[in-house]
Design an enzyme around this catalytic site. Structure first.
Site, PDB file in Angstrom:
ATOM      1  N   ASP A  18      34.436  18.829 -21.096  1.00  0.00           N
ATOM      2  CA  ASP A  18      33.337  18.442 -20.372  1.00  0.00           C
ATOM      3  C   ASP A  18      33.301  19.270 -19.211  1.00  0.00           C
ATOM      4  O   ASP A  18      31.857  19.586 -18.534  1.00  0.00           O
ATOM      5  CB  ASP A  18      33.582  16.994 -19.644  1.00  0.00           C
ATOM      6  CG  ASP A  18      32.553  16.028 -19.396  1.00  0.00           C
ATOM      7  OD1 ASP A  18      31.550  16.669 -18.917  1.00  0.00           O
ATOM      8  OD2 ASP A  18      32.846  14.713 -19.540  1.00  0.00           O
ATOM      9  N   HIS A  22      35.879   6.778 -18.542  1.00  0.00           N
ATOM     10  CA  HIS A  22      35.604   8.192 -18.270  1.00  0.00           C
ATOM     11  C   HIS A  22      34.457   8.085 -17.272  1.00  0.00           C
ATOM     12  O   HIS A  22      33.186   7.832 -17.352  1.00  0.00           O
ATOM     13  CB  HIS A  22      34.845   8.789 -19.805  1.00  0.00           C
ATOM     14  CG  HIS A  22      34.366  10.155 -19.685  1.00  0.00           C
ATOM     15  ND1 HIS A  22      35.018  11.025 -20.303  1.00  0.00           N
ATOM     16  CD2 HIS A  22      33.235  10.639 -19.244  1.00  0.00           C
ATOM     17  CE1 HIS A  22      34.342  12.293 -20.130  1.00  0.00           C
ATOM     18  NE2 HIS A  22      33.176  11.909 -19.485  1.00  0.00           N
ATOM     19  N   HIS A  54      32.438   9.923 -14.166  1.00  0.00           N
ATOM     20  CA  HIS A  54      31.894  10.915 -13.320  1.00  0.00           C
ATOM     21  C   HIS A  54      31.703  10.620 -11.883  1.00  0.00           C
ATOM     22  O   HIS A  54      31.545   9.502 -11.448  1.00  0.00           O
ATOM     23  CB  HIS A  54      30.491  11.578 -13.900  1.00  0.00           C
ATOM     24  CG  HIS A  54      30.706  12.366 -15.105  1.00  0.00           C
ATOM     25  ND1 HIS A  54      30.901  13.703 -15.020  1.00  0.00           N
ATOM     26  CD2 HIS A  54      31.038  11.891 -16.525  1.00  0.00           C
ATOM     27  CE1 HIS A  54      30.892  14.149 -16.298  1.00  0.00           C
ATOM     28  NE2 HIS A  54      31.218  12.943 -17.237  1.00  0.00           N
ATOM     29  N   CYS A  77      27.060  16.687 -18.024  1.00  0.00           N
ATOM     30  CA  CYS A  77      26.667  17.017 -19.258  1.00  0.00           C
ATOM     31  C   CYS A  77      25.221  17.478 -19.021  1.00  0.00           C
ATOM     32  O   CYS A  77      24.377  16.973 -18.434  1.00  0.00           O
ATOM     33  CB  CYS A  77      26.483  15.746 -19.766  1.00  0.00           C
ATOM     34  SG  CYS A  77      25.354  15.931 -21.600  1.00  0.00           S
TER      35      CYS A  77
HETATM   36  P1  HMG Z   1      19.511  19.032 -34.486  1.00  0.00           P
HETATM   37  O1  HMG Z   1      18.650  20.050 -33.975  1.00  0.00           O
HETATM   38  O2  HMG Z   1      18.954  17.614 -34.938  1.00  0.00           O
HETATM   39  O3  HMG Z   1      20.393  19.262 -35.760  1.00  0.00           O
HETATM   40  O4  HMG Z   1      20.797  18.674 -33.653  1.00  0.00           O
HETATM   41  P2  HMG Z   1      20.017  18.957 -37.105  1.00  0.00           P
HETATM   42  O5  HMG Z   1      20.891  18.192 -37.878  1.00  0.00           O
HETATM   43  O6  HMG Z   1      18.433  19.160 -37.634  1.00  0.00           O
HETATM   44  O7  HMG Z   1      20.297  20.553 -37.704  1.00  0.00           O
HETATM   45  C1  HMG Z   1      19.703  21.671 -37.572  1.00  0.00           C
HETATM   46  C2  HMG Z   1      20.354  22.807 -37.730  1.00  0.00           C
HETATM   47  O8  HMG Z   1      21.367  22.997 -36.893  1.00  0.00           O
HETATM   48  C3  HMG Z   1      20.914  23.239 -38.910  1.00  0.00           C
HETATM   49  O9  HMG Z   1      21.070  24.519 -39.594  1.00  0.00           O
HETATM   50  C4  HMG Z   1      22.294  22.799 -39.145  1.00  0.00           C
HETATM   51  O10 HMG Z   1      23.201  23.091 -39.994  1.00  0.00           O
HETATM   52  C5  HMG Z   1      22.741  22.942 -37.641  1.00  0.00           C
HETATM   53  P3  HMG Z   1      19.792  25.192 -40.314  1.00  0.00           P
HETATM   54  O11 HMG Z   1      20.019  24.316 -41.762  1.00  0.00           O
HETATM   55  O12 HMG Z   1      18.301  24.799 -39.518  1.00  0.00           O
HETATM   56  O13 HMG Z   1      20.486  26.576 -40.542  1.00  0.00           O
HETATM   57  N1  HMG Z   1      23.700  22.244 -37.132  1.00  0.00           N
HETATM   58  C6  HMG Z   1      24.749  22.813 -36.627  1.00  0.00           C
HETATM   59  N2  HMG Z   1      25.684  23.955 -36.595  1.00  0.00           N
HETATM   60  C7  HMG Z   1      26.885  23.887 -35.859  1.00  0.00           C
HETATM   61  N3  HMG Z   1      27.395  22.900 -35.573  1.00  0.00           N
HETATM   62  C8  HMG Z   1      26.826  21.644 -35.706  1.00  0.00           C
HETATM   63  C9  HMG Z   1      25.625  21.574 -36.276  1.00  0.00           C
HETATM   64  N4  HMG Z   1      24.761  20.283 -36.345  1.00  0.00           N
HETATM   65  C10 HMG Z   1      23.654  21.014 -36.900  1.00  0.00           C
HETATM   66  N5  HMG Z   1      27.839  20.484 -35.199  1.00  0.00           N
HETATM   67  C11 HMG Z   1      22.853  17.851 -32.861  1.00  0.00           C
HETATM   68  C12 HMG Z   1      21.456  17.398 -33.650  1.00  0.00           C
HETATM   69  C13 HMG Z   1      23.637  16.546 -32.918  1.00  0.00           C
HETATM   70  C14 HMG Z   1      23.479  18.914 -33.687  1.00  0.00           C
HETATM   71  C15 HMG Z   1      22.649  18.377 -31.386  1.00  0.00           C
HETATM   72  O14 HMG Z   1      21.786  17.524 -30.687  1.00  0.00           O
HETATM   73  C16 HMG Z   1      23.889  18.672 -30.489  1.00  0.00           C
HETATM   74  O15 HMG Z   1      24.701  19.596 -31.131  1.00  0.00           O
HETATM   75  N6  HMG Z   1      24.169  17.853 -29.628  1.00  0.00           N
HETATM   76  C17 HMG Z   1      25.513  18.034 -28.619  1.00  0.00           C
HETATM   77  C18 HMG Z   1      24.900  17.985 -27.197  1.00  0.00           C
HETATM   78  C19 HMG Z   1      26.297  18.037 -26.513  1.00  0.00           C
HETATM   79  O16 HMG Z   1      27.304  18.584 -26.943  1.00  0.00           O
HETATM   80  N7  HMG Z   1      26.085  17.534 -25.280  1.00  0.00           N
HETATM   81  C20 HMG Z   1      27.477  17.208 -24.346  1.00  0.00           C
HETATM   82  C21 HMG Z   1      28.485  16.563 -25.065  1.00  0.00           C
HETATM   83  S1  HMG Z   1      28.121  14.711 -24.695  1.00  0.00           S
HETATM   84  C22 HMG Z   1      28.905  14.573 -22.840  1.00  0.00           C
HETATM   85  O17 HMG Z   1      29.098  15.389 -22.283  1.00  0.00           O
HETATM   86  C23 HMG Z   1      28.926  13.047 -22.628  1.00  0.00           C
HETATM   87  C24 HMG Z   1      30.576  12.688 -22.606  1.00  0.00           C
HETATM   88  O18 HMG Z   1      31.165  13.329 -21.752  1.00  0.00           O
HETATM   89  C25 HMG Z   1      30.779  11.234 -22.193  1.00  0.00           C
HETATM   90  C26 HMG Z   1      30.158  10.921 -20.900  1.00  0.00           C
HETATM   91  O19 HMG Z   1      30.248  11.539 -19.681  1.00  0.00           O
HETATM   92  O20 HMG Z   1      29.430   9.888 -20.892  1.00  0.00           O
HETATM   93  C27 HMG Z   1      31.127  12.855 -24.138  1.00  0.00           C
HETATM   94 MG    MG Z   2      31.501  13.326 -19.650  1.00  0.00          MG
END
Ligand code: HMG
Ligand code: MG
Length: 305
Positions: free
Chosen positions: A23, A215, A217, A248
């Protein structure tokens, strides 16, 4: 160290789930070298933390700060006694995590429609169909699955978030097979009675405090007060971040997590076991601050450093 005055109505022991490497570093403008991340995690483990969330197997262009997940995991001791969970959003992320040999993953859902779209390019419903095969396959492979719920106390686009909507989302994730829910105050807007009301509502839905982590912030300076409210409701797992790093990139106005050192100071004063060496934590956060070129946000780090 604070003087210890024990309140017997509070839990005797708490688990701190450290999220700084994930995070924290996901929200930095600079990309931290893999070697520095490895040392950060090793120092956190050495400081006595019982779980250290290491990185994310998300789309590398969505979170470039953690695009080195494979390289980092390859440098860590996954067989050690401290679990090093990773975030996994979908099956592609799970494939990568399983190939890397991890034993603990965390999925991350949104309690709101807008954040499901912003953070996962998904919806309230489709995020659940995205997670379902992840949980089933992970558990089939003997991998533990934690589930986050974000925007549990307010959402920057939608405003107030109904408690019933948070509980419904959390319940679905537990029913899927998640072992623990982490209740996210992603933008730090929660206040103490709201925390208690949400924990009670989970209890009414059959989800006891043993299945919940909090969790927080600290955007509005409420994280420690909220943690105390949760303690009074019997919560024994708290997410926290070294020095108060965190946020985030897809949540407007999100700033750092509850600082691990601030939590440790409070727990120590309350006579609650946590197993963390505060001096080692402070030294780690000061060192990490130097790597990032900024002062840690934690009041306790600033007081002791
Ligand atoms: P998308 O663009 O809709 O992905 O993203 P897709 O499913 O349409 O796929 C598009 C392309 O991405 C494909 O490749 C997939 O293979 C590839 P292509 O066929 O075009 O060559 N792909 C990936 N490659 C590597 N690793 C992967 C992956 N998935 C698809 N995992 C997706 C959808 C969910 C992937 C995107 O929105 C994403 O990665 N989001 C993450 C955002 C994030 O990390 N945010 C921060 C964490 S959450 C947070 O901080 C909150 C928390 O702390 C709690 C709180 O505080 O409340 C946890
Ligand atoms: Mg968080």
């Amino acid at each position: 160290m604070p003087m210890v005055v024990r309140d017997e109505s509070l839990p005797a022991e708490v688990t701190i789930y450290e999220v700084g490497p994930r995070d924290g570093l996901q929200n930095e403008s600079s990309i931290v070298p893999t070697e520095v991340k490895r040392e950060f995690i090793e120092r956190l483990v050495a400081a006595g933390l019982k779980t250290v969330e290491a990185t994310s197997f998300v789309h590398p262009s969505w979170v470039p700060q953690l695009a080195d997940a494979e390289d980092l995991i390859a440098q860590l001791d996954l067989a050690g006694s401290v679990p090093l969970p990773v975030l996994v959003p979908n099956e592609r992320g799970l494939d990568r995590a399983l190939a890397a040999g991890v034993s603990h993953i965390a999925i991350f859902a949104s309690a709101t429609e807008t954040f499901a779209n912003k953070n996962l390019n998904s919806t309230l419903d489709t995020q659940l169909s995205m997670f379902e095969p992840v949980v089933t396959r992970a558990r089939g492979a003997g991998v533990d699955v934690r589930a986050y719920v974000s925007m549990c106390f307010g959402d920057p686009w939608e405003g107030e978030v109904p408690i019933s909507q948070v509980v419904a989302t959390g319940r679905r994730l537990l029913d899927m097979g998640a072992s623990q829910l982490s209740i996210g105050d992603t933008i730090g807007v929660a206040t103490a009675a709201h925390v208690g009301a949400l924990i009670d509502a989970f209890g009414d839905a059959g989800v006891g405090v043993d299945r919940l982590a909090m969790h927080f912030h600290d955007t509005y300076g409420q994280a420690l007060a909220n943690a105390f409210a949760a303690l009074r409701h019997g919560i024994t797992t708290f997410d926290a971040s070294a020095g108060g790093l965190g946020g985030c990139p897809y949540a407007e106005s999100a700033t750092g997590n509850l600082a691990t050192e601030d939590l440790v100071w409070m727990l120590t004063g309350l006579g609650i076991e946590h197993g963390v060496d505060l001096n080692a934590m402070v030294a780690t956060s000061v060192w990490m601050g130097k790597q990032l070129g900024k002062e840690p946000a934690s009041a306790v780090v600033r007081a002791l450093a």
